[in-house]
Design an enzyme around this catalytic site. Sequence first.
Site, PDB file in Angstrom:
ATOM      1  N   ASN A   9       0.871  -1.171   0.000  1.00 18.81           N
ATOM      2  CA  ASN A   9       0.000   0.000   0.000  1.00 18.81           C
ATOM      3  C   ASN A   9       0.911   1.224   0.000  1.00 18.81           C
ATOM      4  O   ASN A   9       1.462   1.585   1.031  1.00 18.81           O
ATOM      5  CB  ASN A   9      -0.893  -0.032   1.255  1.00 18.81           C
ATOM      6  CG  ASN A   9      -1.746   1.217   1.390  1.00 18.81           C
ATOM      7  OD1 ASN A   9      -1.809   2.029   0.477  1.00 18.81           O
ATOM      8  ND2 ASN A   9      -2.398   1.356   2.528  1.00 18.81           N
ATOM      9  N   LYS A  11       0.186   4.228  -0.312  1.00 13.93           N
ATOM     10  CA  LYS A  11      -0.436   5.435   0.256  1.00 13.93           C
ATOM     11  C   LYS A  11      -0.140   6.643  -0.642  1.00 13.93           C
ATOM     12  O   LYS A  11       0.021   6.484  -1.851  1.00 13.93           O
ATOM     13  CB  LYS A  11       0.008   5.634   1.702  1.00 13.93           C
ATOM     14  CG  LYS A  11      -0.193   4.364   2.540  1.00 13.93           C
ATOM     15  CD  LYS A  11      -0.101   4.575   4.010  1.00 13.93           C
ATOM     16  CE  LYS A  11      -0.342   3.253   4.728  1.00 13.93           C
ATOM     17  NZ  LYS A  11      -0.386   3.397   6.177  1.00 13.93           N
ATOM     18  N   HIS A  99      -9.749   1.191   4.431  1.00 12.51           N
ATOM     19  CA  HIS A  99      -8.498   1.374   5.173  1.00 12.51           C
ATOM     20  C   HIS A  99      -8.773   2.320   6.347  1.00 12.51           C
ATOM     21  O   HIS A  99      -9.575   3.247   6.236  1.00 12.51           O
ATOM     22  CB  HIS A  99      -7.421   1.956   4.253  1.00 12.51           C
ATOM     23  CG  HIS A  99      -6.072   1.952   4.900  1.00 12.51           C
ATOM     24  ND1 HIS A  99      -5.692   2.914   5.809  1.00 12.51           N
ATOM     25  CD2 HIS A  99      -5.038   1.079   4.812  1.00 12.51           C
ATOM     26  CE1 HIS A  99      -4.462   2.633   6.237  1.00 12.51           C
ATOM     27  NE2 HIS A  99      -4.047   1.530   5.656  1.00 12.51           N
ATOM     28  N   GLU A 101      -7.263   4.731   7.469  1.00  9.00           N
ATOM     29  CA  GLU A 101      -7.058   6.157   7.172  1.00  9.00           C
ATOM     30  C   GLU A 101      -8.268   6.738   6.438  1.00  9.00           C
ATOM     31  O   GLU A 101      -8.588   7.913   6.591  1.00  9.00           O
ATOM     32  CB  GLU A 101      -5.750   6.335   6.376  1.00  9.00           C
ATOM     33  CG  GLU A 101      -4.537   6.122   7.283  1.00  9.00           C
ATOM     34  CD  GLU A 101      -3.305   5.556   6.613  1.00  9.00           C
ATOM     35  OE1 GLU A 101      -3.198   5.613   5.376  1.00  9.00           O
ATOM     36  OE2 GLU A 101      -2.434   5.039   7.348  1.00  9.00           O
ATOM     37  N   GLU A 170      -5.768  -4.904  10.295  1.00  8.26           N
ATOM     38  CA  GLU A 170      -4.761  -3.871  10.526  1.00  8.26           C
ATOM     39  C   GLU A 170      -5.082  -3.121  11.818  1.00  8.26           C
ATOM     40  O   GLU A 170      -5.877  -2.165  11.807  1.00  8.26           O
ATOM     41  CB  GLU A 170      -4.739  -2.877   9.368  1.00  8.26           C
ATOM     42  CG  GLU A 170      -4.352  -3.488   8.037  1.00  8.26           C
ATOM     43  CD  GLU A 170      -3.742  -2.437   7.108  1.00  8.26           C
ATOM     44  OE1 GLU A 170      -2.658  -2.697   6.591  1.00  8.26           O
ATOM     45  OE2 GLU A 170      -4.335  -1.365   6.934  1.00  8.26           O
ATOM     46  N   GLY A 176       2.124   2.270  10.748  1.00 11.33           N
ATOM     47  CA  GLY A 176       3.094   3.355  10.621  1.00 11.33           C
ATOM     48  C   GLY A 176       3.767   3.752  11.923  1.00 11.33           C
ATOM     49  O   GLY A 176       4.448   4.770  11.989  1.00 11.33           O
ATOM     50  N   SER A 215       2.985  -2.127  10.355  1.00  9.20           N
ATOM     51  CA  SER A 215       4.429  -2.208  10.611  1.00  9.20           C
ATOM     52  C   SER A 215       5.009  -3.592  10.320  1.00  9.20           C
ATOM     53  O   SER A 215       5.949  -4.024  10.989  1.00  9.20           O
ATOM     54  CB  SER A 215       4.761  -1.763  12.035  1.00  9.20           C
ATOM     55  OG  SER A 215       4.353  -0.417  12.226  1.00  9.20           O
TER      56      SER A 215
HETATM   57  P1  PGA Z   1       2.533   0.247   7.628  1.00  6.04           P
HETATM   58  O1  PGA Z   1       1.099   0.490   6.922  1.00  6.04           O
HETATM   59  O2  PGA Z   1       3.090  -1.015   7.075  1.00  6.04           O
HETATM   60  O3  PGA Z   1       3.345   1.462   7.227  1.00  6.04           O
HETATM   61  O4  PGA Z   1       2.281   0.177   9.093  1.00  6.04           O
HETATM   62  C1  PGA Z   1       0.229  -0.572   6.682  1.00  6.04           C
HETATM   63  C2  PGA Z   1      -1.066  -0.060   6.111  1.00  6.04           C
HETATM   64  O5  PGA Z   1      -1.543   0.993   6.552  1.00  6.04           O
HETATM   65  O6  PGA Z   1      -1.646  -0.677   5.197  1.00  6.04           O
END
Ligand code: PGA
Length: 253
Positions: A9, A11, A99, A101, A170, A176, A215
């Site tokens: 992803n 982003k 997601h 976000e 997630e 993140g 992460s």
């Molecule tokens: P990350 O993000 O691996 O940077 O924690 C995962 C995601 O939000 O899909």
Amino acid sequence: MRTKLIAGNWKMNGTLADNELLCKSIRTGLAGVDASQGTSVVLCAPSVYLSQLQSCLAGSSTIHLGSQDVSSHDKGAFTGEISTAMLKEFGVRYAIVGHSERRQYHGETDAVVALKAKAALAAGITPIVCVGESLAEREAGLTNDVVRRQLAAVIHENGHCISEIVVAYEPVWAIGTGKTATPEMAQAVHSVLRAQLHAASSVAAERVQILYGGSMNAANAASLLAMADIDGGLIGGAALRAADFLSIIASAK
Ligand code: PGA
């Protein structure tokens, strides 16, 4: 036996130049890897770069193109949204929906996420349905309730074709942040989700890939991916570095 799926992803990251390098490095790194052996790879790029990625991935049977969102509407007065038909024109095979976000910053509700999954399924695009609890919810002991509620909405709306989705667990507190759920913590939630899928359809329970995200990196991927109900990963930060992403793919056996 479910095969593994590793999805990057990206982003809101990338430039034409960076994407070219990243995509080519991943293609080169996976050259010679036989798609029939199992692991599928998906790159979920920002929409404006889908055309670029479509060209970069042309002819690959291992690496598929994904979007980070999709509209639940077919067409019309929905400024800024992108339809399944548009995504299909660029060879998109997967779409992340719900997601955290999008839920957090764009107010997407469980009902909206379920409709997005429905639109994707109707178009033959596999929705990667994200679920996960916040830190406050985990600390309040609500993790299982939250993920069950989020998945229930998608099952309710898409019961007849629920075996065609991918689920991504997630935990919001792990995204993140560098904090990863331990393999045991993740597996515990994945088994709750698997049981919920089973109650909806035994075919779905057998078939649906449940990815872990939050992460995941080159160092922790192997132990997470070794768990019985962890069928892959949805990777943010580490998906922007070809060597790390390739290393995660290599640990998915
Ligand atoms: P990350 O993000 O691996 O940077 O924690 C995962 C995601 O939000 O899909």
